[in-house]
Enzyme design. Structure first.
Site, PDB file in Angstrom:
ATOM      1  N   HIS A 133      46.255  25.067  23.816  1.00 52.67           N
ATOM      2  CA  HIS A 133      47.430  25.324  23.612  1.00 52.67           C
ATOM      3  C   HIS A 133      48.616  24.477  24.712  1.00 52.67           C
ATOM      4  CE1 HIS A 133      45.964  30.231  22.842  1.00 52.67           C
ATOM      5  NE2 HIS A 133      46.380  29.153  21.399  1.00 52.67           N
ATOM      6  N   GLY A 202      36.133  35.226  29.243  1.00 50.94           N
ATOM      7  CA  GLY A 202      37.843  35.476  29.760  1.00 50.94           C
ATOM      8  C   GLY A 202      39.244  35.783  28.488  1.00 50.94           C
TER       9      GLY A 202
HETATM   10  N1  APR Z   1      36.690  37.554  34.559  1.00 51.43           N
HETATM   11  C1  APR Z   1      36.151  37.628  33.651  1.00 51.43           C
HETATM   12  N2  APR Z   1      37.257  37.865  32.459  1.00 51.43           N
HETATM   13  C2  APR Z   1      38.100  38.760  32.503  1.00 51.43           C
HETATM   14  C3  APR Z   1      38.463  38.675  34.017  1.00 51.43           C
HETATM   15  C4  APR Z   1      37.902  38.324  34.855  1.00 51.43           C
HETATM   16  N3  APR Z   1      37.855  37.873  36.187  1.00 51.43           N
HETATM   17  N4  APR Z   1      39.708  38.964  34.460  1.00 51.43           N
HETATM   18  C5  APR Z   1      40.766  39.625  33.127  1.00 51.43           C
HETATM   19  N5  APR Z   1      39.707  39.219  31.864  1.00 51.43           N
HETATM   20  C6  APR Z   1      39.836  38.865  30.460  1.00 51.43           C
HETATM   21  C7  APR Z   1      40.003  40.529  30.145  1.00 51.43           C
HETATM   22  O1  APR Z   1      39.575  41.493  29.670  1.00 51.43           O
HETATM   23  C8  APR Z   1      40.561  39.518  28.656  1.00 51.43           C
HETATM   24  O2  APR Z   1      39.889  40.421  27.770  1.00 51.43           O
HETATM   25  O3  APR Z   1      39.679  38.347  29.955  1.00 51.43           O
HETATM   26  C9  APR Z   1      40.442  38.226  28.857  1.00 51.43           C
HETATM   27  C10 APR Z   1      41.650  37.856  29.034  1.00 51.43           C
HETATM   28  O4  APR Z   1      42.524  38.272  27.381  1.00 51.43           O
HETATM   29  P1  APR Z   1      44.579  37.920  27.351  1.00 51.43           P
HETATM   30  O5  APR Z   1      45.040  38.370  28.679  1.00 51.43           O
HETATM   31  O6  APR Z   1      44.962  38.250  26.417  1.00 51.43           O
HETATM   32  O7  APR Z   1      44.114  35.701  27.172  1.00 51.43           O
HETATM   33  P2  APR Z   1      43.819  35.498  26.889  1.00 51.43           P
HETATM   34  O8  APR Z   1      42.919  35.599  25.847  1.00 51.43           O
HETATM   35  O9  APR Z   1      43.472  34.086  26.863  1.00 51.43           O
HETATM   36  O10 APR Z   1      45.187  34.891  25.995  1.00 51.43           O
HETATM   37  C11 APR Z   1      45.334  33.797  24.895  1.00 51.43           C
HETATM   38  O11 APR Z   1      47.386  34.835  24.579  1.00 51.43           O
HETATM   39  O12 APR Z   1      49.333  34.614  25.284  1.00 51.43           O
HETATM   40  C12 APR Z   1      48.628  33.789  24.616  1.00 51.43           C
HETATM   41  O13 APR Z   1      49.540  31.429  25.360  1.00 51.43           O
HETATM   42  C13 APR Z   1      48.285  33.114  25.820  1.00 51.43           C
HETATM   43  O14 APR Z   1      46.869  31.047  26.106  1.00 51.43           O
HETATM   44  C14 APR Z   1      47.332  32.647  25.755  1.00 51.43           C
HETATM   45  C15 APR Z   1      46.536  33.922  24.646  1.00 51.43           C
END
Ligand code: APR
Length: 262
Positions: A133, A202
């Site tokens: 991204h 994560g």
């Molecule tokens: N350690 C491990 N996992 C964690 C922690 C932590 N401290 N805190 C939160 N999580 C987990 C949550 O349970 C969730 O499943 O991390 C995940 C975060 O998910 P999202 O917020 O959806 O982020 P992501 O998967 O990276 O989103 C993907 O979506 O919004 C767009 O472009 C943006 O790159 C991003 C993409």
């Protein structure tokens, strides 16, 4: 059956054994890995989108309609964008980022795909890295795909132009509705073809094409190892789903690998 600490320790040892016996290990990380660096996730508890609502899914079309305005907003962010760029700007890599860099140095991790634009994996020392991204410190030409450090692009005329092809420059971060840059996408596909074991850390595994790479490895009989605070979309497909903050679980995984190697 409650998932006790000793079960988790057993799973960490078995996951470590799986990583040691795998042929080609990759990883996919998301916002959760940077939470311990002070950057909120997008979804779930404490998520930016949970709090402020999802941004428009046609961010890229909005950019193309008025690039000058989009640049002005980027240089003077408001609301959730202001929170994102302020926290990203002051964040430091945490033990989770450093553990992935160490897993690469140990010769185990062959490629790390991150959905994060925060530059923290790179600062932690990861080299075999695909920022699918984009990276917030870079600026990219939407014609020739050349990238430039943000600090080296003059911004007095907006939108700035590519010094190589005069194409329009945009932040390297990929907007909703924008195609993934071809070099990043090609690298993800070619690496995934070699992979038989994928760490998924994560991420909610809800955004594509990023989430498709571990799924492709699972479909061809490979192993998935998840690290997440909570269950995610991909949990049912994982051989191991290690519960806890990645800055705590990843160093434990590294320690277990070192112990097995002794
Ligand atoms: N350690 C491990 N996992 C964690 C922690 C932590 N401290 N805190 C939160 N999580 C987990 C949550 O349970 C969730 O499943 O991390 C995940 C975060 O998910 P999202 O917020 O959806 O982020 P992501 O998967 O990276 O989103 C993907 O979506 O919004 C767009 O472009 C943006 O790159 C991003 C993409």
């Amino acid at each position: 059956m409650s998932y006790s600490a000793s079960n988790q320790d057993d799973d960490i040892r078995r996951a470590a054994q799986t990583l040691l016996s795998a042929r080609y290990v990759m990883a996919l990380t998301g916002a959760g890995i940077s939470v311990e660096s002070g950057i909120p996730p997008f979804r779930g508890p404490g998520g930016l989108w949970t709090k402020y609502g999802e941004p428009p899914m046609n961010g890229y079309q909005i950019f193309l309609q008025n690039p000058k305005k989009a640049w002005e907003e980027r240089l003077n962010p408001q609301g959730p964008s202001k929170i994102i760029w302020e926290t990203v700007g002051s964040a430091e890599p945490n033990a989770g980022h450093h553990a992935f860099a160490e897993l690469e140095k140990m010769g185990i991790l062959q490629c790390l795909i991150t959905q994060n634009v925060d530059n923290l994996h790179k600062r932690a020392g990861s080299q075999k890295l695909v920022e699918i991204h984009g990276n917030y410190t870079l600026i990219r030409c939407i014609e020739c795909n050349s990238r430039y450090p943000g600090s080296e692009v003059p911004l007095h005329n907006l939108p700035p132009q590519c010094p190589k092809c005069n194409g329009m420059l945009k932040s390297d971060t990929v907007s909703f509705g924008e195609p993934i840059p071809p070099d990043a996408l090609d690298a993800c596909y070619s690496e995934t073809q070699l992979c038989d074991c994928f760490i998924v850390a994560g991420t909610s595994a809800t955004v594509y094409p990023a989430a498709s790479f571990p799924l492709a490895v699972r479909q061809k009989g490979g192993t998935l190892i998840e690290i997440n605070l909570y269950e995610s979309e991909i949990t049912p497909l994982c051989q191991f789903s290690l519960r806890g903050p990645s800055a705590e679980v990843m160093p434990k995984l590294i320690a277990a690998i070192k112990e097995l190697r002794q």
